[in-house]
Design a protein around this motif. Structure first.
Motif, PDB file in Angstrom:
ATOM      1  N   PHE A 245       7.056   5.470   5.401  1.00 27.51           N
ATOM      2  CA  PHE A 245       6.802   6.357   4.371  1.00 27.51           C
ATOM      3  C   PHE A 245       7.388   5.765   3.159  1.00 27.51           C
TER       4      PHE A 245
ATOM      5  N   LYS B  72       0.905  -1.145   0.001  1.00 29.81           N
ATOM      6  CA  LYS B  72      -0.049   0.064   0.083  1.00 29.81           C
ATOM      7  C   LYS B  72       0.958   1.327   0.074  1.00 29.81           C
ATOM      8  N   ILE B  73       2.141   1.056   0.569  1.00 30.78           N
ATOM      9  CA  ILE B  73       3.002   2.370   0.593  1.00 30.78           C
ATOM     10  C   ILE B  73       4.215   2.162  -0.594  1.00 30.78           C
TER      11      ILE B  73
ATOM     12  N   SER C   9       7.272   5.051  -1.414  1.00 30.18           N
ATOM     13  CA  SER C   9       7.133   5.571  -2.908  1.00 30.18           C
ATOM     14  C   SER C   9       5.477   5.683  -3.253  1.00 30.18           C
ATOM     15  N   GLY C  10       4.764   4.969  -2.398  1.00 33.16           N
ATOM     16  CA  GLY C  10       3.481   4.985  -2.956  1.00 33.16           C
ATOM     17  C   GLY C  10       2.441   5.682  -1.717  1.00 33.16           C
ATOM     18  N   GLY C  11       3.102   6.058  -0.636  1.00 29.87           N
ATOM     19  CA  GLY C  11       2.233   6.688   0.537  1.00 29.87           C
ATOM     20  C   GLY C  11       2.774   6.542   1.716  1.00 29.87           C
ATOM     21  N   MET C  12       2.299   6.661   2.942  1.00 33.92           N
ATOM     22  CA  MET C  12       2.390   6.687   4.249  1.00 33.92           C
ATOM     23  C   MET C  12       1.376   6.039   5.090  1.00 33.92           C
ATOM     24  N   VAL C  13       2.046   5.122   6.114  1.00 23.59           N
ATOM     25  CA  VAL C  13       0.860   4.766   7.097  1.00 23.59           C
ATOM     26  C   VAL C  13       1.548   4.809   8.328  1.00 23.59           C
TER      27      VAL C  13
ATOM     28  N   HIS D 234      10.965   3.719   2.050  1.00 23.36           N
ATOM     29  CA  HIS D 234      11.807   4.546   2.083  1.00 23.36           C
ATOM     30  C   HIS D 234      12.397   5.129   3.566  1.00 23.36           C
ATOM     31  N   ILE D 235      11.248   5.424   4.382  1.00 19.92           N
ATOM     32  CA  ILE D 235      11.763   6.321   5.598  1.00 19.92           C
ATOM     33  C   ILE D 235      10.780   5.645   6.692  1.00 19.92           C
TER      34      ILE D 235
END
Lengths: 340, 340, 340, 340
Positions: free
Chosen positions: A248, A146-147, A250-254, A151-152
């Motif tokens: 966090f 989903k994300i 490439s496609g979002g953050m949760v 990355h972070i």
């Protein structure tokens, strides 16, 4: 199993965490019977057994290991006894649930894991936060893509109040006592860690510094898969237990936010006010203690790999050692430096 | 001042940020008259002047500096021209608002600051985020002691989309182009920085790596007052501009969350949905661009020190240089190493 | 239009709301020129004109109506003058923006609307909340079918402080002065109202009761399309202006929450604290005042129907009359009872 | 009490709610022993008893009433049996916990309450929502005067899915089956109700209309203390169980929002997404079912008045009857009309 299919479990250690596991085993997992409690303080074992209608209390855990009707043990004694009891329990053919950390000494950890392997018993380490519904949801969403590519990672992990200095001295230090949960969370959410860098300070209590430890830290993590992360720790958050994670990619953050005792919002001329986070781990993680034990039992029932393995217990100890070395030597430290 | 008390201001540079300042000066600050616009692309200057009813457009900013009715300039040209124009404007006796960064070269910065000092004119650097109502509230609460002694700073600062590689090449790198705002925010909220450690990666766009830069970073800060902090940056947050800060201290914590275009909550069988953060800096920081200019004008009117000084412009450049050095040399770097 | 394509607008009334419209017309809508201000208090008109560089100030609005260069007027005078000025402005061929309500008397409203129709000029009523980005988002989502068929509407609308009793006496009562905005919002979000039932009380200030009005009310709405709704009003919310709507339907729910001056969260031992709602309508609805005027101007430019018509101005007056009748007669009242 | 001080409780009815109470009595309240389960479907009673190690299962509740060791009963059978069993249990000298509603018939309720009074046993009605931590917090803050004098109450109470039409027919209608909880909540938070007005509709399912009931309602409440309130109900909220309350007063406002299964926030290019409310009453109110039973047991232990009395069970039935009468007669109805 006992003849009626019930799995009999012995609890070793009747302290704070032993009580939690004993209660869950005794009342909330139908397929299980809490068969015995051991504690070097016999009266503590007896008191717990009486309260929970557990048939047997003893001061020597070896009595539990010797009981052929008991299939599994939950090791909740002090950390310095974990590795030894794991070895003995494995040799006695018991499946093992052991509180974290396995030990502060790598050789002892390795000996314990070898004994488990040789005996072919199950071993699950008590990294309960993996079973928190909030963090589990984060993990699921990351795993489902989903994300995108992570990355972070950001973890905030702050206790409401520092432990007594006497405890600090035997705790193995903040990284093996407190941050170790966050290192496990980092591995759970992202994967293996390659390198760490630590900035630390004594800002909460000079006694902690006098005991050779720190109470405030920021640890930078570099993961094997290229992601980077940051953990911040404090031994004292006056507003309560602060336990948040954020991934966090490439496609979002949760993100997982703190949980509160209630959902009230109070508006007055000063502002809008709501509840503090749940006070400490007993409140915040009560569901996770039950869930980890349920899954341990299931791994016995279905003969599957437990969800938190011995290797999962070993890896964060390495990271913790690297974090301490980084703090002392004021440089980034590779996990390989520790493990080789 | 002009005879009617109006402060006449010239705008140098009619690009994206020049337009913002010109519009604020022309329409939203009653005591000011936007008197002239200069841009090396004359037609850009003319177009902007026409739209805002600014009486004069020119291609050479020196025409503005030569105008005795103009008291102040807003330098919004490309970064490589900032230091030179500051020197010339100071010599011409103009008060100076200059976009960040002053320069990427320490000697040029120091020369510019020396010229300002010698001329006795005002100089304000365009660290607009200090004027954002959300971050200002955090600063106020920290200053009022609401969180006690600061212990941990967390800044998340992520752009919605990376700049073109052509820009990356001349930008001075992520630390001087993007993180510089976060370094200023760190100084604004906590104070001077003593040491930095950088973990960086190219995770967003290989072209950025090819241009010799990185696009993802975590920077650990150690402050002179003993606090520690962490900044995380990404050049690409697919959900929009992510601009949050958090200061944790002995007495509490204060956070500023993102702002959204609206407050709707939509509940359907999939969950509860709300708006993304405002898209980018033009949307998020529009109020701050106006507020910084208003305070610059007030510092002229009342002959006070501008709220963001030349030294405030210099310090984050040093931190940025240290952050880059840390990344390249894989070790923590003291700010003193850079400044001496 | 003037020869350069600028639309010249005269502002009638230099009070609180007149100032807002004058400022927006003078500085924020490029295609418009604020050409004149009229107020029976000439000095108020002159002061406003001077501040905004509006070329002309007068005490008699008829001077504006007589000016052939002026194409449109914004009527911001006291409510009892609205209908008469609409008629005269229509007869003078001016397009008309008129503050709400048109009048408290149905016959006068109908006469005004007839004059507008006969003259063929535009008329837009100042129901600014339709242009609030939060409520507009709700409307859009309802219109797009995101919540399916609307079933339940909830509006909370509470002022931060009651008006002076002197104002209450001439205000037409809470339903025509305050709830009228909510009746319009109900029509905007759901559609025409068939019946109302009012429960009301004097709980805030006995002076309001002495003036023959109430200060607290719950109004139940039954819509022509079968949906039902509830509005709650108070003249005094000590925590600030409370302006929320919620539409619930067969496919989901969409809510608009209050807006706050900043996004800070402060955590301390007492709880987690955040900002109150924006204080009152000037703060909360500043964007909407600009947006409604921009759309009025666009309807002139493109010769389209204004977004809030004369009928939209008339309908909520009917609902307000029915609400009052319901309160007095303690029974549900059909809108038809009022309009026929 | 049994000789060891344990309170023996019999559970009458082994359906959905009976299972909850049996489980809480059997495993979560140390001082209690679940001694027997009765259900007209004997196999259901046996199955439940076996699962929870309850020693006795029977088809006739009279066997429980006849057991001298049993001190208290939890009546969880169908509504039409409540009043009769209360009478018989009281005559047998048992303390009584009874699910809501006592009955749909006022005479039967009064007879049951009279029998309880005569026997001098405890009677607690199962309005579990009073024990929900969120609503309890609201109540506490209202009671402490945090919001000053209450002016406006808002309750939103929406089920995730309608019951089958077969159930609707015997349910007593929405007001006695569903809204009755909200009427109790209104009394809990504000106090006694003087008058109600109902607007209702069949919008969810025509079968509900065919069964003579409605599925969507807004009920206006006028309280004896002068406050006013509004309840909105729907039998079908596609996003889950919607259970919110809000009390607004002279000194502020306190709200209880929905609870969610986790605290995740997911940000992607479409927006920011979070979890839906907990699905239905078993999830949302699990803590409250335990808490109400604990307090019932405590009232027996300490011989105090139970927290929800027989009168508390009677009053919302009256309000429900008034609400239905209001809907049918399209006029506000005083509670006095019903009770006299």
């Amino acid at each position: 199993m006992a003849n009626n299919g019930t799995i009999q479990v012995g609890v070793i250690g009747a302290g704070r965490i032993g009580k939690i596991h004993a209660e869950n085993l005794a009342t909330r997992i139908p397929v299980v019977a809490a068969a015995a409690v051991a504690d070097i303080d016999l009266s503590a074992a007896q008191e717990l057994a009486a309260r929970l209608h557990i048939p047997r209390a003893c001061s020597d855990y070896r009595a539990i290991l010797a009981d052929p009707d008991i299939q599994a043990v939950a090791i909740c004694s002090s950390t310095d006894t974990h590795a030894r009891i794991i070895v003995e329990a494995a040799q006695a053919g018991k499946h093992i649930f052991c509180e974290k950390p396995i030990d502060h000494d790598l050789a002892k950890i390795d000996a314990a894991l070898a004994a488990v392997k040789q005996a072919g018993v199950k071993l699950q380490i008590g990294f309960n936060r993996r079973f928190d519904p909030n963090f589990r949801k984060v993990r699921e969403m990351v795993a489902e893509g989903k994300i995108g590519q992570p990355h972070i990672l950001r973890i905030t992990s702050r206790d409401p109040a520092p432990p007594p200095a006497s405890y600090v001295k035997v705790s193995g230090g903040i990284f093996l006592d407190m941050t170790i949960h966050d290192f496990d969370m980092a591995r759970y959410l992202i994967g293996d860690v390659r390198e760490v860098y630590t900035a630390g300070a004594v800002l909460v209590d000079p006694e902690i510094g006098a005991a050779g430890d720190i109470d405030t830290a920021i640890i930078t993590l570099t993961f094997e898969n290229g992601a980077i992360g940051t953990i911040d720790n404090s031994r004292k958050a006056v507003y309560g237990y602060d336990q948040r994670v954020e991934v966090f990619g490439s496609g979002g953050m949760v993100t997982a936010l703190n949980r509160t005792p209630d959902t009230h919002l109070y508006s007055n001329p000063e502002g809008v006010h709501s509840a503090k986070p749940l006070y400490f781990f007993l409140e915040r993680y009560s569901e996770s203690f039950l869930a980890e034990m349920q899954e341990f039992i299931q791994s016995i029932q279905h003969d599957t790999t437990p969800p938190v393995t011995g290797e999962d217990g070993r890896a964060p100890v390495l990271i913790g050692m690297a974090a301490k070395k980084s703090y002392l030597e004021k440089r980034p430290v590779s996990i390989r430096e520790i493990s080789h």
